[in-house]
Structure formats: C-alpha cells, structure tokens
Write a protein that holds these residues in place. Structure first.
Motif, PDB file in Angstrom:
ATOM      1  N   ASP A 278      -1.918  -5.497 -35.617  1.00 26.19           N
ATOM      2  CA  ASP A 278      -0.892  -6.305 -34.939  1.00 26.19           C
ATOM      3  C   ASP A 278       0.423  -5.574 -34.693  1.00 26.19           C
ATOM      4  OD1 ASP A 278       0.285  -6.217 -37.450  1.00 26.19           O
ATOM      5  OD2 ASP A 278      -0.066  -8.326 -37.906  1.00 26.19           O
ATOM      6  N   GLY A 279       0.541  -4.311 -35.116  1.00 21.16           N
ATOM      7  CA  GLY A 279       1.750  -3.539 -34.862  1.00 21.16           C
ATOM      8  C   GLY A 279       2.915  -3.843 -35.778  1.00 21.16           C
TER       9      GLY A 279
ATOM     10  N   ALA B 273      -6.591   0.477 -27.830  1.00 22.45           N
ATOM     11  CA  ALA B 273      -5.642  -0.638 -27.936  1.00 22.45           C
ATOM     12  C   ALA B 273      -4.887  -0.576 -29.253  1.00 22.45           C
ATOM     13  CB  ALA B 273      -6.389  -1.964 -27.808  1.00 22.45           C
ATOM     14  N   SER B 274      -5.571  -0.221 -30.328  1.00 28.26           N
ATOM     15  CA  SER B 274      -4.930  -0.095 -31.637  1.00 28.26           C
ATOM     16  C   SER B 274      -3.913   1.042 -31.641  1.00 28.26           C
ATOM     17  CB  SER B 274      -5.988   0.142 -32.711  1.00 28.26           C
ATOM     18  OG  SER B 274      -5.387   0.329 -33.977  1.00 28.26           O
TER      19      SER B 274
ATOM     20  N   LYS C 115      -2.382   2.345 -29.085  1.00 29.56           N
ATOM     21  CA  LYS C 115      -1.258   1.978 -28.230  1.00 29.56           C
ATOM     22  C   LYS C 115      -0.310   1.044 -28.968  1.00 29.56           C
ATOM     23  CE  LYS C 115      -0.072  -0.057 -23.732  1.00 29.56           C
ATOM     24  NZ  LYS C 115      -0.600  -0.650 -22.479  1.00 29.56           N
ATOM     25  N   ARG C 116      -0.884   0.123 -29.738  1.00 30.48           N
ATOM     26  CA  ARG C 116      -0.088  -0.837 -30.504  1.00 30.48           C
ATOM     27  C   ARG C 116       0.807  -0.112 -31.517  1.00 30.48           C
ATOM     28  NH1 ARG C 116      -4.347  -3.554 -32.295  1.00 30.48           N
ATOM     29  NH2 ARG C 116      -4.597  -4.576 -30.282  1.00 30.48           N
ATOM     30  N   THR C 117       0.237   0.831 -32.248  1.00 34.27           N
ATOM     31  CA  THR C 117       1.026   1.549 -33.253  1.00 34.27           C
ATOM     32  C   THR C 117       2.042   2.481 -32.593  1.00 34.27           C
ATOM     33  OG1 THR C 117      -0.719   3.239 -33.454  1.00 34.27           O
ATOM     34  CG2 THR C 117      -0.764   1.403 -35.013  1.00 34.27           C
TER      35      THR C 117
ATOM     36  N   ASN D 227       3.626   2.007 -29.692  1.00 32.42           N
ATOM     37  CA  ASN D 227       4.755   1.213 -29.200  1.00 32.42           C
ATOM     38  C   ASN D 227       5.656   0.748 -30.341  1.00 32.42           C
ATOM     39  OD1 ASN D 227       3.871   1.511 -26.582  1.00 32.42           O
ATOM     40  ND2 ASN D 227       2.867  -0.485 -26.479  1.00 32.42           N
TER      41      ASN D 227
END
Length: 328
Positions: A62-63, A115-116, A118-120, A122
């Motif tokens: 979830d970042g 996607a994971s 990219k989440r971390t 950002n």
C-alpha cells in the motif's frame, strides 16, 4: 504519503542512542520477496537483532512509510561510512519474485510486481522530498541522495546492487538520476513525482536556544546562519541549532581517537561484507578484504571518529568496526 511511526525501540542500534548530522539519504530495497513492512519491523524489533537497522520501510502493498528510527539517529544500513551521514530507507519488494542468485531473480506476475515497485518508488520520492526540506538538502547535489549501489561505488557502503537491480530486473525505466529529479520536483509541488518541479529546497532555519529541548528559551529563528551566530554571541549560554536539533554553533569539538588498548576476546560477525581497514576509523583506507561470517579474535581496541569502537583482528588483517560485531 502515509507516514506511521513504528520505532524499533528494542533493536541494539536504537538503544545505542548515537546521533548523526544528516548530510544525505540512501535508498535501499530489501533484497527478498517480502512486500509487508510489518514483517521486518516485527523481526527487527528485538534485542537480539544486532546486524541491521534502518530509518524506515516502505510497504509494497500500500506504499505506507513506517519510520523505524529517529531520522537523526545513526543507523546500521550502509555497511560503511554512510551510516555516519545518511538516513537509510528500505523499499519492500514484491512477493511474486524469486531470487536465483545474487541480484538476479525471476518473476511470476510481472504486472503485480511492477505495480508494487511503482508504489514504493512514488512513496520514496515523497518521503525523500520531505526529508530534504526538513534537513535543508539539495536532492540533485553530488552525494546527497544515493542508492546502496552508488554508496558502494563511492566506498562508503557495502557491496550491494539495490535498488537498481530490482528496477532493471522488472524492466522498469527508473534510475537514480531520475529519482533525484523526481524528488526535486516533489519538493516544488509537495506531491508525488512530476515532470517539472524547479523550486529550490526549503530554507534552513537556525534556532538560538539554551538547549534544544528548552524551546521557551528560544531567542529567534534565522534564515542566515551568521545572524544566528551573532545573536548567540550576544547572549551567554546560548547556542545555534539546526532543524534537527544539532548544535551548529559554537562548534562541537570532535575528540581525537583514543590510544589503542590491548585486549583479547572473540566476536561473532553475521554479515559477509564487513570492511577491514588499515586503522581504527573510516578515515583509514580499506584493505580490500572483508571478514566474512564467523568468529574472530580482537587483540586491540580503539575509539575512532564519532566514538565508534574499533577492534584489531588477531590475524593482522586490519581493523573492523565493532558496531557490527557481537562480543562472545
């Protein structure tokens, strides 16, 4: 960015209580297929976990950013001199990758893994932008924001390839040069990565107080250090503090290394890439050797820069930082 404080109060790194003057930020990734930050926090928050400690983890699901050390606390993340200057943050990695050796891995679900990552990425951009503002750091200046891999190339970190190996292995276009630009952009916008962002970091404010904890004694906050110094000089017992509470005036003298003391005891090393140096301190050159994991005999002790205790190996190979050794 969601920031949750979850300090590793039981970890020996935290209980050692050593502070640093923050000069930079180091980006890591955990090097194993585990997206949940809570797993690392639960495992590392133990008196027996004495081989690593970082300032934060970024959850891959979830970042969320979990702060695990006070930002100006000396961490055990770099495996080298960067521990004395840099905040270290780990990005968790996708569950669907499997390491096959070193920094190479396979991936069973590329879309989920990307996607994971990219989440971390950002979340790391937003966190580093916040920290650059807090400590008056220029994210694009040389050596301010670096990866663990770049730290090793500079001789201030152990031999790791993260996080570039993860981005490269997933076919992502992320680079550390791009990351630094994104942090600078986020400092201008106060949000996630963008393509613009040319504003400069927030101005450092210098506070004149008797002690950092005694905020009521503050005589003022100054953008110009010279003005803060002048105010401190005019008022006996006052000092100048930076935004993190470190004394910047009058200068705090660093004691010279203490003479070495003969001794004899064994230590256990649990990391394979602990540098061996020619003398007791990071100001001494590396011998080019590493201890490897195992039990070693220390025959001399000496305190180096920052009061770090160093031990001389009985083999004659050189000196090691005892921060990474457990006395038996």
């Amino acid at each position: 960015m969601k920031l949750v404080q979850s300090i590793l109060t039981k970890n020996p790194c935290y209980t050692a209580g050593r502070k640093i003057t923050v000069k930079g930020l180091m980006l890591h990734s955990v090097g194993c297929p585990q997206p949940r930050a809570s797993v690392f926090i639960n495992n590392w928050n133990s008196p027996s976990y004495n081989n690593a400690c970082v300032h934060g983890f970024i959850d891959g699901n979830d970042g969320t950013v979990y702060q695990t050390l006070p930002w100006n606390h000396r961490g055990w993340h770099a495996g080298g001199a960067a521990n004395n200057t840099h905040i270290g943050v780990e990005m968790c990695e996708p569950a669907c990758i499997k390491y096959t050796g070193g920094s190479t891995f396979t991936c069973s679900d590329l879309a989920t893994a990307k996607a994971s990552a990219k989440r971390t990425y950002n979340a790391a951009v937003e966190l580093f932008a916040m920290l650059c503002k807090q400590y008056g750091l220029n994210p694009t200046a040389d050596g301010v924001i670096i990866s663990h891999k770049e730290g090793h190339a500079r001789g201030i970190a152990s031999n790791h390839g993260d996080p570039e190996h993860l981005w490269r292995g997933l076919g992502l276009s992320y680079t550390m040069a791009g990351f630094r630009k994104d942090v600078k952009a986020a400092m201008g916008s106060g949000s996630a990565p963008s393509d613009g962002g040319t504003k400069q970091p927030a101005t450092q404010m210098y506070r004149v107080r008797k002690t950092w904890s005694d905020s009521k004694s503050q005589l003022g906050a100054y953008k110009v250090l010279a003005n803060a110094k002048k105010k401190a000089d005019e008022n006996s017992g006052y000092k100048v503090f930076d935004a993190s509470g470190n004394v910047v005036y009058p200068a705090v003298s660093t004691p010279a290394p203490t003479p070495s003391k003969d001794t004899s005891y064994k230590v256990q090393i649990d990391i394979s890439n602990l540098n061996i140096r020619k003398g007791p301190g990071t100001n001494y050159g590396r011998t080019g050797q590493f201890t490897g994991k195992g039990i070693f005999t220390i025959v001399q002790e000496s305190k180096g820069e920052g009061a770090t205790l160093w031990g001389k190996l009985k083999s004659g190979a050189g000196w090691i930082s005892l921060d990474f050794a457990k006395k038996l």
